[in-house]
Design an enzyme around this catalytic site. Structure first.
Site, short mmCIF file in Angstrom:
data_model
loop_
_atom_site.label_atom_id
_atom_site.label_comp_id
_atom_site.label_asym_id
_atom_site.label_seq_id
_atom_site.Cartn_x
_atom_site.Cartn_y
_atom_site.Cartn_z
N HIS A 1 12.09 19.79 20.81
CA HIS A 1 11.80 18.70 21.75
C HIS A 1 11.94 17.32 21.08
CE1 HIS A 1 7.43 18.85 20.46
NE2 HIS A 1 7.51 17.56 20.70
N ASP B 1 10.37 26.16 19.18
CA ASP B 1 10.54 24.71 19.28
C ASP B 1 11.04 24.11 17.95
OD1 ASP B 1 10.46 22.09 20.05
OD2 ASP B 1 8.46 22.16 20.91
N SER C 1 4.74 15.93 15.99
CA SER C 1 5.69 16.95 16.41
C SER C 1 6.79 17.11 15.38
CB SER C 1 6.33 16.58 17.74
OG SER C 1 5.44 16.87 18.78
#
Ligand code: ARG
Length: 720
Positions: free
Chosen positions: A86, A224, A655
């Site tokens: 992402h 991810d 992230s």
């Protein structure tokens, strides 16, 4: 600054409750010496110096600020970088048809089998922290005698002097950041590399498996991750893209452990957390629960729904909008959960009780005695108009693209008035250069519907006495059966007439811009009415609030540190490099339920819905699953690990961050927080707050078994 260092030192000793694994805290790497005893007691084998050092290569040399909003880690001595899917999403989407229309790299995934197949991503860059310096004494000295109203401007000037001096002969970017609301200042010297290339990505059915349904949720089964490479010139220095640039050689790259982990095992995460407000006042919590969150959530839902309609209309629309849609959806869901959890946890009441305690302590201390009273008085003046923030600004009336574009032209109007021809030329050239970007996420039909619905939302929710007369006039002029219908009629006219309603029209305007055309434009008239009202009626109060707030919060934190001597204080996240340490840990989301600390591919198969937008899986993965063909990445029981939980303290911006064991070996990548602890930016709940990580063994399995990219595997340093 000395006071903070001393406090941090004292805390190290008081902190050593050997049984409970540590969790809360986003620590400054430069001060890690203070945490070293505790870290080592819980299984860290690296010294503070091995994690952060200016003179020797250390772990920090393998960490990059990825794309400005995420974290990445260097995984080989040829500049290979891992981050989340992402985090690379927008760039992968841009490169989507780079290998021809028949190859959809986003949907099908991509693996470069040699360096020549790596694809340059022009909009990406990564930055290393080369050094950080405590400059608190210098900044505070220069701020002496500066009033609160002048402080922000003065700070900008101070930052400029300091960064210019610090970067004059090294090619670094200098960044000064405020900590503890201005009780401390640090300078960061960053080295930015701009030739970044896509090495590989799993198909999106793996990279965003679970979509919005699973976002912020556990149990999780998302792969991810994505893989990139940093390129440099022959001297290993940053350089613009050039075919003959070479892979960057880092000072440090991370080894990988595929040995696994168990509950209680030490974990640490290094990265760039974006923003937290752990020292917020009670009234600030009230602002989130009663004003910002509920309105922003409903407004975002309007945008998301209308964009979804457009995305379903065509593949082109989908490509245009999907990455931005996902990022709007991300905080739409986050804020909804945040409001719920702030209320559920009685965060307002808890903060209120802390403030009462503070007031008691402060009663005979002139510096602090009136602080809580002053804070309440400040909020009394602000809260009644604070609703203008979600209703008028970015989440509200300014959210339609056309409004945003019209808004950038306010500056042009000012230049016309001043007859500033040089300024006009410069701005127009800038707009010409960026018009493709400006319109890259614009679909007229959807924008028009959003424009009408957000106006209606404003009309319905803005207190009558604050409502802009201009909006009432629209209803009077464009009569519909409902207010929404009136706004729809109005929107239809605006979008048919405005010079900003399409890229072509905008380009035509830029080719020959005049003040007359601008001032006659309906979208411009619309935005000018909104903005000048905001400027006159609300901006002064809001600016004043912000200045006073930071002064009070600065004093509050300073006071708290005096009051709670011996407690370890860590600064709020502000997109600077931090380390958080803790352990692998499961949790109990509610009474009678325990969530295990890891998931496996079996769980992905349980969720699998063929052809579904969120829960589809590639055929090849299903075959590997059926044959249990997991190679060396399987658990002892034969299952393939996918994701796991730690109790580390992270937030958005982390992230993609490396999750490391006590030896500094990568065991996974952090990619999310969990649904039961959505108020984490304001309070850390040890019982519930977890970090969701993708297991490096799933990452390697996808690269190796699914992608067949042994070239990537061979580059890595895998500890068996
Ligand atoms: N919740 C994740 C994070 O903030 C992002 C997940 C990807 N975004 C999304 N809209 N599904 O790091």
């Amino acid at each position: 600054m000395k006071i903070f260092t001393t406090l941090l030192l004292i805390c190290t000793f008081l902190f050593s409750k050997a049984s409970n694994p540590p969790d809360e805290g986003m620590w400054l790497p430069i001060l890690l010496g203070n945490n070293q005893t505790e870290m080592m007691a819980h299984g860290c084998k690296l010294t503070a110096e091995q994690i952060y050092s200016i003179n020797n290569s250390s772990m920090k040399d393998a960490i990059v600020w990825f794309g400005g909003g995420c974290t990445g880690e260097v995984m080989s001595n040829e500049g290979l970088v891992f981050t989340n899917h992402h985090c690379g999403y927008g760039s992968i989407n841009e490169l989507r048809f780079n290998k021809g229309k028949e190859h959809d790299l986003l949907v099908d995934g991509y693996w470069a089998k040699s360096k020549s197949e790596e694809i340059a991503a022009p909009s990406l860059s990564v930055a290393f922290v080369r050094e950080m310096r405590d400059i608190t004494d210098i900044v505070l000295e220069k701020l002496k005698g500066v009033s609160e109203a002048d402080r922000a401007a003065k700070l900008q000037a101070i930052y400029k002097t300091i960064t210019t001096e610090a970067t004059k002969d090294n090619g670094y970017e200098g960044l000064v950041r405020e900590f503890f609301s201005g009780n401390a200042y640090y300078l960061f010297l960053m080295e930015r590399y701009t030739d970044i290339r896509l090495v590989g990505t799993p198909p999106w059915s793996i990279g965003k498996f679970g979509g919005e349904t699973d976002n912020w949720m556990w149990p999780r089964h998302t792969g991810d991750f994505s893989v990139w490479r940093i390129y440099a010139n022959k001297d290993n220095k940053p350089a613009k893209y050039a075919a003959d640039n070479v892979p960057y050689h880092p000072k440090h790259s991370l080894p990988i452990s595929i040995k696994g982990y168990k509950p209680g095992d030490f974990t640490m995460i290094m990265g760039f957390p974006g923003s937290t407000r752990r020292y917020e006042f009670s009234r600030g919590i009230q602002y989130r629960t009663d004003i910002f969150d509920p309105h922003a959530v409903t407004e975002r839902k309007i945008r998301l729904d209308e964009w979804k309609v457009a995305m379903n209309e065509s593949k082109e629309n989908n490509q245009k909008l999907n990455a931005t849609w996902a990022s709007i959806a991300n905080y739409w869901k986050n804020w909804d959960g945040e409001k719920r959890d702030l209320l559920k946890n009685n965060t307002y009441e808890t903060k209120k009780a802390q403030e009462a305690e503070f007031e008691k302590w402060a009663a005979n201390k002139p510096e602090y005695a009136n602080l809580i009273k002053d804070m309440n008085a400040l909020y009394d003046g602000y809260m009644p108009i604070a609703i203008q923030i979600p209703l008028t600004l970015n989440e509200g009336l300014l959210a339609p693209k056309i409004s945003g574009i019209a808004f950038t032209l306010v500056a042009l109007d000012t230049m016309f008035t001043k007859n500033d021809t040089a300024g006009i030329r410069k701005l127009v050239n800038q707009l010409k250069a960026s018009d493709s970007t400006i319109y890259s996420t614009y679909i007229q039909s959807a924008d028009q519907r959003i424009f009408a619905r957000l106006l209606d939302y404003y009309y319905t929710n803005c207190p009558k006495e604050q409502r802009l007369a201009f909006v009432d006039q629209i209803i009077a002029k464009y009569k519909g059966k409902t207010t929404l219908e009136s706004f729809q009629k109005y929107a239809a006219v605006v979008y048919s007439k405005s010079l900003f309603a399409s890229k072509e029209k905008f380009d035509a305007f830029l080719a020959n811009p005049t003040m007359k055309k601008l001032r006659k434009d309906m979208a411009y008239i619309h935005i000018s009415a909104i903005y000048s009202n905001y400027l006159q009626k609300y901006k002064p109060t809001i600016d004043n609030f912000n200045a006073q707030y930071s002064a009070l919060n600065r004093l509050y934190i300073k006071g708290l540190m005096e009051m709670q001597k011996g407690k370890a204080f860590y600064p709020d996240a502000n997109s600077t490099l931090r380390l958080t340490y803790g352990a692998i840990e499961d949790y109990d989301p509610k009474d009678g339920v325990n969530y295990k600390y890891y998931t496996t591919l079996d769980g992905a198969m349980e969720k699998y819905i063929p052809g579904n937008e969120e829960f589809d899986l590639p055929k090849e993965l299903i075959t590997l699953y059926k044959n249990k063909d997991y190679g060396r990445y399987a658990l002892k029981d034969g299952h393939l690990p996918v994701a796991f939980l730690t109790n580390n303290d992270i937030t958005g911006g982390n992230s993609g961050s490396p999750v490391l064991n006590g030896n500094g070996e990568l065991i996974g990548l952090a990619f999310d927080g969990n649904w039961e602890a959505m108020s984490g930016n304001y309070n850390f709940d040890s019982k519930l707050k977890r970090t969701i990580c993708v297991d490096v063994r799933y990452v390697l399995f996808c690269i190796d078994k699914l992608g067949g990219a042994s070239n990537i595997i061979n580059e890595l340093n895998i500890v068996q």
